[in-house]
Design an enzyme around this catalytic site. Structure first.
Site, mmCIF file in Angstrom:
data_model
loop_
_atom_site.group_PDB
_atom_site.id
_atom_site.type_symbol
_atom_site.label_atom_id
_atom_site.label_comp_id
_atom_site.label_asym_id
_atom_site.label_seq_id
_atom_site.Cartn_x
_atom_site.Cartn_y
_atom_site.Cartn_z
ATOM 1 N N ASP A 132 9.065 -3.319 -3.882
ATOM 2 C CA ASP A 132 8.139 -4.423 -3.741
ATOM 3 C C ASP A 132 8.592 -5.439 -2.719
ATOM 4 O O ASP A 132 7.804 -6.149 -2.124
ATOM 5 C CB ASP A 132 7.970 -5.135 -5.092
ATOM 6 C CG ASP A 132 7.461 -4.187 -6.138
ATOM 7 O OD1 ASP A 132 6.572 -3.402 -5.785
ATOM 8 O OD2 ASP A 132 7.941 -4.223 -7.270
ATOM 9 N N ASN A 862 4.100 3.934 -9.824
ATOM 10 C CA ASN A 862 5.292 3.168 -9.488
ATOM 11 C C ASN A 862 5.947 2.390 -10.617
ATOM 12 O O ASN A 862 7.145 2.157 -10.571
ATOM 13 C CB ASN A 862 4.956 2.165 -8.375
ATOM 14 C CG ASN A 862 4.535 2.851 -7.106
ATOM 15 O OD1 ASN A 862 5.248 3.695 -6.587
ATOM 16 N ND2 ASN A 862 3.363 2.509 -6.607
ATOM 17 N N TYR A 863 5.195 1.950 -11.614
ATOM 18 C CA TYR A 863 5.749 1.000 -12.568
ATOM 19 C C TYR A 863 5.825 1.485 -14.005
ATOM 20 O O TYR A 863 6.570 0.927 -14.803
ATOM 21 C CB TYR A 863 4.950 -0.309 -12.520
ATOM 22 C CG TYR A 863 5.013 -0.974 -11.176
ATOM 23 C CD1 TYR A 863 6.190 -1.536 -10.716
ATOM 24 C CD2 TYR A 863 3.899 -1.017 -10.348
ATOM 25 C CE1 TYR A 863 6.257 -2.131 -9.466
ATOM 26 C CE2 TYR A 863 3.957 -1.614 -9.091
ATOM 27 C CZ TYR A 863 5.137 -2.170 -8.667
ATOM 28 O OH TYR A 863 5.208 -2.751 -7.423
ATOM 29 N N LEU A 864 5.042 2.475 -14.377
ATOM 30 C CA LEU A 864 5.038 2.945 -15.761
ATOM 31 C C LEU A 864 5.941 4.153 -15.901
ATOM 32 O O LEU A 864 5.764 5.156 -15.203
ATOM 33 C CB LEU A 864 3.617 3.307 -16.201
ATOM 34 C CG LEU A 864 2.581 2.181 -16.126
ATOM 35 C CD1 LEU A 864 1.236 2.683 -16.611
ATOM 36 C CD2 LEU A 864 3.036 0.969 -16.930
#
Length: 904
Positions: A132, A862-864
């Site tokens: 990020d 990307n995040y889970l």
């Protein structure tokens, strides 16, 4: 390799790459144009989310926009209230529209052990990455080392291997509004336990982000009982078996070759191996590949296709014609209506014209006098020709394309085949960007071999480019995993070619990343306790750091980095300016700024009183353009976090909060006895909470209303069919009218709706008959037979018309006759099935409407933690193909074998 976003990596530094040129924006009038364009995630859209379900929270409560009040003087008597700047404060009213923010969803106390089952876990040394907050590598940013916790299943610890961050384009991440996953039997529960690894993000996804129709069964490398017993047999017996197999292979060379090819294609199950421990610097021993695939050279347009200037055709040389064509292809898109896009395009177009002036001497100086429509019409005609191609022609064209690209799709890594991810070099074109990017419309130059550095193993053949030219450099760096790199000219971002998302290296990187986030569970309470205490610190730097941590943890803000003058003015938490946060007494903050990829972040939240007080102090005597946190930087913040846990950075909180939120939402909101569709709706609701938390917005797809209209029409068809079945029952036995499940009419299906539906049905039936008649005649002609007479078609159409005259007479009578007689039991069964179908379809429509402004795929990629989804699917008996596309199944093979009781 599609997309406009740089592919960064913290420890993969290119060698002495120079930034390409970038132009200044011009000021010219915009050109009108309309039409449809791709509705990618959040592109050119600033609309708020309209469908937001709230997460239960304490301190962070989204509120409705209120009328701005004058800032109340809330002076503090403590010494800590000394402002950090002396310039007078200015107020700026935000003109932003309201977007409900996601509430705090991660404040609950969590387990102290990262593996979720109370077992101690060994920690491994890995390299933290930041997908990020990556900055260009020329700034010399290095990755931080850290620990990855063990996994919940007690598997052996992963290798001590540093893994870099891999970031590529997100241009294909937006989930299509019309994607329809189809069902498949839930996979059998895996008995193998998964090892813990991963720490990088790769957003380089192909357009294969569509739910798959059918997923081939995976080949398992695990031993069956039969194989195990065979492996325990005496050595002599093994040799005999092996000799027999070799003899069979020699007797049937084709069969043996085919078997070997299948073995080569089998997935390398890296997560099942106990790799040798190393120093964490070497990523590979041998690497061989064929370089990258360059797009074909430009082919000039036909002589009669020319852009016009002041109404007259212009004879452009190929280099200028190509750039004009880039704009011509977008003439009916939203881009051509954007003033900044047009300004940037025309400024670069004029530069190209100076080097490659029109052959007829025309001087092009006014954008409004340019007419690109002849080019647009030519491109549209070419598109129509491609669409009109037969299935065989399309298949042949695809086979030819695949044959050209085949050598670039795989590489040999340590002697085994691995798929290459973004092997295609981006073609030249106009930069589109995302959101309100200041350089949209700028010309992306053609990348040539002289721009590219190749990374390959020593002693292997150097690949030859598929276009004329020589590589800029050839290096042999086995501490990085990129195969090629170059610098694009628009934003001077470094682009990389990495292995595919499903490769062993990327898989290990992903697993380490999510294990790092799970490890944070055992430290997050202590971190929160400390930063909440530091909110009142007498040391202003500590107070600012604590406030920034509050935002990063509770609002999932990215940390942010400093930007150069030539870069887009995007910010994160640490780089917020005073103008980006507005105070609304007594305790409300309004955030309004451009985040990553120039996507607008707008949120109104109620915060702790001390946080509100701190922001007032930080803004005192500052200008709007001054830094809000002038004593905090991302580097200092990450250094502080590393004191709690090795390798911990601000970006780990984003992964942790996203995964923790969806785990909590799924545990609380999944109906255990619900239908598959009800469970899918629960999953999508939980995913929406994460998307809102992480500000994963998208523009409402341009086809959304059309898609919803089709769904409403189909729902009406189900209701019409149910009505006819009910009326058929009434015609057989009037007693059915008194039964509760049949007596009520179908909702919103009135006489006008019935008439309209029957007319549509009639038109479709006639069209179907006409197409079949034409197809049959073509077949007869091909076989040398006489085609059917037109009277045959007329007779069939007459039959259809008679059938619908009959239906018209039945309207309003409450009775109906079916095309074929059926017993009442079968009719009752058919009505029951339709009831279930109508219920499921309504849920699908609600789900689609709720998610029209939220991008669900970004968080999945990307995040889970994918193990959350895999375990949930097994626990609730939901086919994972309903949630994960083929791309994601390929990206996360290691997560598919998790046990159903696994928790983040």
């Amino acid at each position: 390799m599609s997309g406009d976003i740089a592919m960064y990596s913290d420890d993969d530094k290119p060698l002495n790459l120079k930034a390409g040129p970038s132009g200044k924006n011009g000021h010219v009038a915009s050109q009108g144009g309309g039409g449809a364009d791709e509705s990618s995630m959040s592109e050119d859209n600033e609309m708020p989310l309209s469908q937001v379900s709230r997460i239960k929270s304490e301190p962070m409560t989204p509120v409705r926009p209120t009328k701005r009040k004058k800032l109340q003087s809330n002076s503090s008597s403590s010494d800590e209230d000394t402002p950090l700047a002396s310039s007078p404060a200015k107020r700026t009213a935000s003109g932003a529209v309201h977007m409900n923010g996601a509430a705090k969803a991660t404040s609950a106390t969590v387990a102290k052990v990262a593996n979720g089952k109370g077992r101690a876990v060994k920690k491994e040394r890995v390299v933290s990455s930041d997908e990020d907050d990556d900055v260009p590598l020329t700034k010399g940013r290095s990755a931080a080392n850290g620990n990855a916790s063990g996994n919940a299943n007690g598997a052996p610890k992963p290798p001590k291997k540093r893994v870099k961050s891999e970031e590529t384009s997100q241009s294909t991440l937006a989930s299509s509004d019309d994607d329809k996953p189809i069902g498949r039997k839930a996979p059998a529960k895996a008995k193998r336990k998964v090892k813990a690894e991963s720490d990088a993000d790769d957003e380089s996804f192909s357009d294969d982000e569509k739910p798959l129709k059918k997923v081939p069964a995976k080949k398992s490398a695990t031993k069956t009982k039969q194989e195990k017993s065979a492996s325990e047999a005496p050595a002599s017996k093994k040799k005999t078996t092996k000799a027999k197999q070799e003899a069979e292979a020699e007797a049937s060379p084709k069969k043996g070759k085919k078997k070997k090819e299948e073995e080569d294609e089998e997935t390398y199950r890296w997560w099942e191996e106990q790799a040798a421990e190393g120093d964490g610097s070497v990523k590979w021993t041998t690497l061989e590949h064929n370089g990258v695939y360059f797009p074909p050279p430009y082919e000039p347009l036909p002589s009669h296709v020319k852009m016009k200037y002041n109404g007259k055709p212009v004879d452009l040389p190929p280099a200028s014609e190509e750039v004009a064509g880039f704009y011509g292809a977008l003439l009916e898109s939203d881009h051509a209506q954007d003033k900044k896009f047009n300004e940037n395009f025309f400024e670069d177009f004029v530069k190209v014209l100076k080097k490659n002036p029109p052959l007829d001497g025309t001087k092009i100086t006014n954008f409004n006098l340019c007419d690109f429509r002849p080019m647009y019409e030519y491109f549209e005609a070419e598109k129509a020709k491609k669409k009109a191609m037969t299935a065989a022609e399309k298949k042949e064209a695809k086979a030819a394309k695949d044959a050209l690209e085949a050598p670039y799709t795989q590489c040999l890594l340590d002697g085994r085949k691995e798929k290459v991810g973004n092997f295609r070099v981006e073609p030249p074109g106009l930069f589109r960007g995302r959101g309100d990017h200041p350089k949209k419309g700028a010309l992306k130059l053609r990348v040539r071999p002289e721009d590219i550095t190749i990374n390959i193993g020593e002693g292997v053949p150097i690949p030859k480019p598929n276009v004329p030219g020589k590589w800029s450099k050839v290096i042999h760096d086995n501490t990085v995993t990129w195969l090629a790199t170059w610098t694009e000219n628009v934003n001077s971002n470094h682009k990389y070619v990495f292995l595919a998302p499903g490769s062993s290296i990327k898989g290990q990187s992903d697993m380490q990343k999510f294990e790092k986030a799970r490890e944070l569970k055992s430290h997050v309470d202590a971190i929160r306790k400390d930063y909440e205490a530091d909110l009142k610190s007498k040391v202003m730097a500590d107070r600012q750091r604590a406030t920034a941590m509050y935002f990063i943890d509770r609002l999932a803000l990215r940390a942010g980095n400093e930007k150069g003058e030539e870069e887009a003015d995007t910010v994160g938490c640490c780089s917020l300016r005073c103008e980006h946060v507005t105070l609304e007494p007594p305790n409300q903050l309004v955030f309004d700024f451009l985040g990553k990829d120039s996507i607008r972040y707008y949120n109104q939240v109620i915060v702790d009183d001390q946080v509100f007080k701190n922001i007032r102090i930080f803004k005192a005597n500052k200008n709007d353009r001054d830094a809000l946190f002038d004593r905090v930087s991302t580097t200092l913040l990450n250094k502080h976090l590393a004191s709690y846990m090795k390798g911990l950075t601000a970006k780990v909180f984003r992964t942790y909060n996203a995964s923790y939120t969806i785990q909590q939402q799924l545990d609380q909101g999944t109906p255990r006895n619900g239908t598959v569709q009800q469970k899918l709706n629960a999953y999508n609701h939980a995913n929406r909470m994460v998307a809102i938390l992480c500000n994963h917005q998208r523009a409402v797809p341009k086809t959304h209303e059309q898609s919803m209209g089709k769904m409403r029409e189909r729902l009406r068809g189900f209701k019409y069919e149910r009505m006819k079945l009910r009326h058929a029952l009434f015609a057989i036995d009037p007693k059915y009218k008194k039964k509760s499940q049949y007596k009520d009419d179908e909702s919103d299906l009135d006489d006008d709706g019935i008439a309209e539906h029957e007319e549509q049905m009639k038109a479709k039936e006639i069209e179907k008959v006409e197409k079949k008649f034409q197809k049959d005649n073509e077949k007869l002609v091909d076989e040398g037979q006489k085609p059917q007479d037109g009277s045959v078609l007329k007779a069939k159409i007459k039959e259809i018309e008679e059938e619908f005259k009959k239906l018209k007479k039945e309207r309003g009578t409450g009775k109906a006759t079916l095309k074929r007689d059926r017993p009442t039991e079968k009719i009752e069964e058919a009505i029951e099935k339709l009831d279930e179908k109508i219920k499921t379809y309504k849920l699908q429509m609600e789900d689609r409407e709720a998610g029209k402004e939220v991008a669900l795929s970004t968080s999945k990629i990307n995040y889970l933690d994918p193990r959350i989804t895999a375990a949930w699917c097994k626990e609730y008996d939901v086919p994972i193909e309903k949630i994960f596309s083929k791309t994601l199944l390929t990206k996360f093979p290691w997560a598919m074998e998790v046990e159903e009781d696994w928790k983040f």
